[in-house]
Scaffold this motif. Structure first.
Motif, mmCIF file in Angstrom:
data_model
loop_
_atom_site.group_PDB
_atom_site.id
_atom_site.type_symbol
_atom_site.label_atom_id
_atom_site.label_comp_id
_atom_site.label_asym_id
_atom_site.label_seq_id
_atom_site.Cartn_x
_atom_site.Cartn_y
_atom_site.Cartn_z
ATOM 1 N N THR A 63 0.816 -1.218 0.000
ATOM 2 C CA THR A 63 0.000 0.000 0.000
ATOM 3 C C THR A 63 0.849 1.267 0.000
ATOM 4 O O THR A 63 0.410 2.297 -0.495
ATOM 5 C CB THR A 63 -0.940 0.067 1.224
ATOM 6 N N HIS A 64 2.062 1.174 0.569
ATOM 7 C CA HIS A 64 2.985 2.309 0.530
ATOM 8 C C HIS A 64 4.356 1.897 1.039
ATOM 9 O O HIS A 64 4.551 0.769 1.460
ATOM 10 C CB HIS A 64 2.425 3.505 1.299
ATOM 11 N N ARG A 65 5.286 2.832 1.004
ATOM 12 C CA ARG A 65 6.715 2.534 1.144
ATOM 13 C C ARG A 65 7.193 2.207 2.553
ATOM 14 O O ARG A 65 8.316 1.761 2.720
ATOM 15 C CB ARG A 65 7.500 3.761 0.646
ATOM 16 N N HIS A 66 6.416 2.431 3.572
ATOM 17 C CA HIS A 66 6.947 2.344 4.933
ATOM 18 C C HIS A 66 7.321 0.914 5.341
ATOM 19 O O HIS A 66 6.717 -0.049 4.874
ATOM 20 C CB HIS A 66 5.951 2.973 5.921
ATOM 21 N N PRO A 67 8.337 0.806 6.243
ATOM 22 C CA PRO A 67 8.925 -0.508 6.524
ATOM 23 C C PRO A 67 7.960 -1.514 7.133
ATOM 24 O O PRO A 67 8.151 -2.717 6.966
ATOM 25 C CB PRO A 67 10.071 -0.198 7.502
ATOM 26 N N ASP A 68 6.935 -1.057 7.818
ATOM 27 C CA ASP A 68 5.970 -1.997 8.408
ATOM 28 C C ASP A 68 4.964 -2.515 7.370
ATOM 29 O O ASP A 68 4.127 -3.365 7.692
ATOM 30 C CB ASP A 68 5.250 -1.369 9.613
ATOM 31 N N HIS A 69 5.060 -2.015 6.161
ATOM 32 C CA HIS A 69 4.173 -2.474 5.077
ATOM 33 C C HIS A 69 4.965 -3.095 3.925
ATOM 34 O O HIS A 69 4.561 -4.109 3.367
ATOM 35 C CB HIS A 69 3.331 -1.307 4.548
ATOM 36 N N ALA A 70 6.063 -2.429 3.564
ATOM 37 C CA ALA A 70 6.844 -2.850 2.395
ATOM 38 C C ALA A 70 8.039 -3.722 2.768
ATOM 39 O O ALA A 70 8.596 -4.428 1.925
ATOM 40 C CB ALA A 70 7.339 -1.608 1.637
ATOM 41 N N GLY A 127 -1.438 11.060 0.011
ATOM 42 C CA GLY A 127 -1.607 11.842 1.241
ATOM 43 C C GLY A 127 -0.631 11.391 2.307
ATOM 44 O O GLY A 127 0.321 12.098 2.617
ATOM 45 N N HIS A 128 -0.863 10.222 2.879
ATOM 46 C CA HIS A 128 0.075 9.677 3.881
ATOM 47 C C HIS A 128 1.471 9.588 3.246
ATOM 48 O O HIS A 128 2.462 10.029 3.822
ATOM 49 C CB HIS A 128 -0.433 8.332 4.371
ATOM 50 N N THR A 129 1.528 8.991 2.047
ATOM 51 C CA THR A 129 2.656 9.175 1.124
ATOM 52 C C THR A 129 2.023 9.442 -0.235
ATOM 53 O O THR A 129 0.836 9.166 -0.426
ATOM 54 C CB THR A 129 3.543 7.903 1.014
ATOM 55 N N GLY A 146 -4.382 0.376 4.135
ATOM 56 C CA GLY A 146 -3.002 0.654 4.550
ATOM 57 C C GLY A 146 -2.989 1.624 5.715
ATOM 58 O O GLY A 146 -3.678 1.410 6.716
ATOM 59 N N ASP A 147 -2.226 2.704 5.585
ATOM 60 C CA ASP A 147 -2.194 3.725 6.646
ATOM 61 C C ASP A 147 -3.083 4.920 6.335
ATOM 62 O O ASP A 147 -3.060 5.924 7.053
ATOM 63 C CB ASP A 147 -0.755 4.223 6.875
ATOM 64 N N THR A 148 -3.873 4.854 5.270
ATOM 65 C CA THR A 148 -4.716 5.998 4.909
ATOM 66 C C THR A 148 -5.885 6.144 5.883
ATOM 67 O O THR A 148 -6.253 7.252 6.254
ATOM 68 C CB THR A 148 -5.190 5.858 3.448
HETATM 69 ZN ZN LIG Z 1 2.898 4.349 6.819
#
Ligand SMILES: [Zn+2]
Length: 282
Positions: A63-70, A127-129, A146-148
């Motif tokens: 869903t986006h680049r952050h380490p807890d997701h990607a 938005g979030h990224t 994701g984090d949205t």
């Molecule tokens: Zn995030």
């Protein structure tokens, strides 16, 4: 320890931040997010996939680049053969942050993915990224966010990576979706999607009103704003809090309502009285 949160949707908790990875399976399957780059976490995802009968993995949707997701995407791709899939805006950031990770497929806004019995639609929600995406499972009226939109905590926006203005626009756009459930990247499933999305919009706009009010009361520096808005905050959250202020100031500046010079921000109330009044009334 996966949980069936909706038909054909398994929520798999990983990590220590209420992270949830989703496995959605028709004839073929996708993972939505991959958790951290931690072998034990990825092993537990792979086990759940095994229990589901090892359906062919069409994609590992990040869903986006952050380490807890990607972070876990590379290991999960190696283990399942799924193609790491993300928005084009996110691809270079993912590949740079996680050596060996290759985003093999980028997805357009409103692109469909047919899993055989399950049709998913990708929705760009910057938005979030700037490359954040949500995934819509229309038949079940489920949105993976994701984090949205979060089940626990508040979405933060780093001005280097995202945009408060784009975030609020994305949330308003999501209000048009017919939703029964939101499956967030953190926390429990949300069964009042509209209320939750409205709450996220309202929180941003109310924070913006706070900042405008403080600016008009002579709080011109980032530090003055920080002290007024975040008195008593946990020290570990200070940097995040400062970035939130910065993100809001950048939005206000882009709307011509504020001028930023270094650490100082000044309201443009005299130049834009009617505009700021109408925006605040929304
Ligand atoms: Zn995030």
């Amino acid at each position: 320890m996966g949980i069936h949160v909706a038909p054909r949707v398994l929520g798999i908790p990983v990590g220590d931040l209420d992270n949830v990875v989703y496995l959605v399976a028709g004839d073929r399957a996708v993972f939505i997010d991959a958790g951290y780059d931690v072998q034990a976490d990825v092993d537990s995802l792979v086990r759940q996939w095994g229990d589901a009968g090892r359906p062919q993995v069409e994609a590992i949707v990040v869903t986006h680049r952050h380490p807890d997701h990607a972070g876990g995407a590379r290991l999960l791709a190696d283990a399942t053969g799924g193609v790491v899939t993300a928005a084009a805006a996110e691809k270079p950031h993912i590949e740079e942050a996680f050596p060996g990770a290759v985003v093999g497929r980028t997805i357009e806004d409103r692109e469909l993915m047919d899993l055989g019995g399950v049709m998913l639609e990708f929705v760009h929600t910057p938005g979030h990224t700037m490359g954040s995406v949500c995934v819509y499972y229309r038949e079940e009226r489920v949105l993976f966010t994701g984090d949205t939109v979060l089940g626990t905590g508040t979405t933060t926006i780093n001005p280097e990576q995202g945009s408060v203005g784009a975030y609020v626009e994305s949330l308003r756009m999501l209000l048009d979706f017919d939703l029964r459930l939101i499956c967030p990247g953190h926390g429990a499933v949300i069964d009042e999607p509209q209320a939750k999305i409205r709450e996220a919009i309202d929180r941003r706009l109310s924070r913006e009103r706070d900042i405008v009010r403080l600016l008009s009361n002579g709080h011109h520096t980032s530090e003055q704003l920080f002290a007024a808005l975040y008195a008593g905050i946990d020290p570990s959250l200070r940097e995040v809090a400062r970035r939130q202020i910065r993100s809001h100031l950048v939005k206000l500046e882009s709307e011509g309502r504020v001028t930023i010079r270094g650490e100082e921000a000044k309201l443009e109330t005299e130049a834009f009285p009617s505009q700021s009044a109408s925006r605040e009334a929304r």
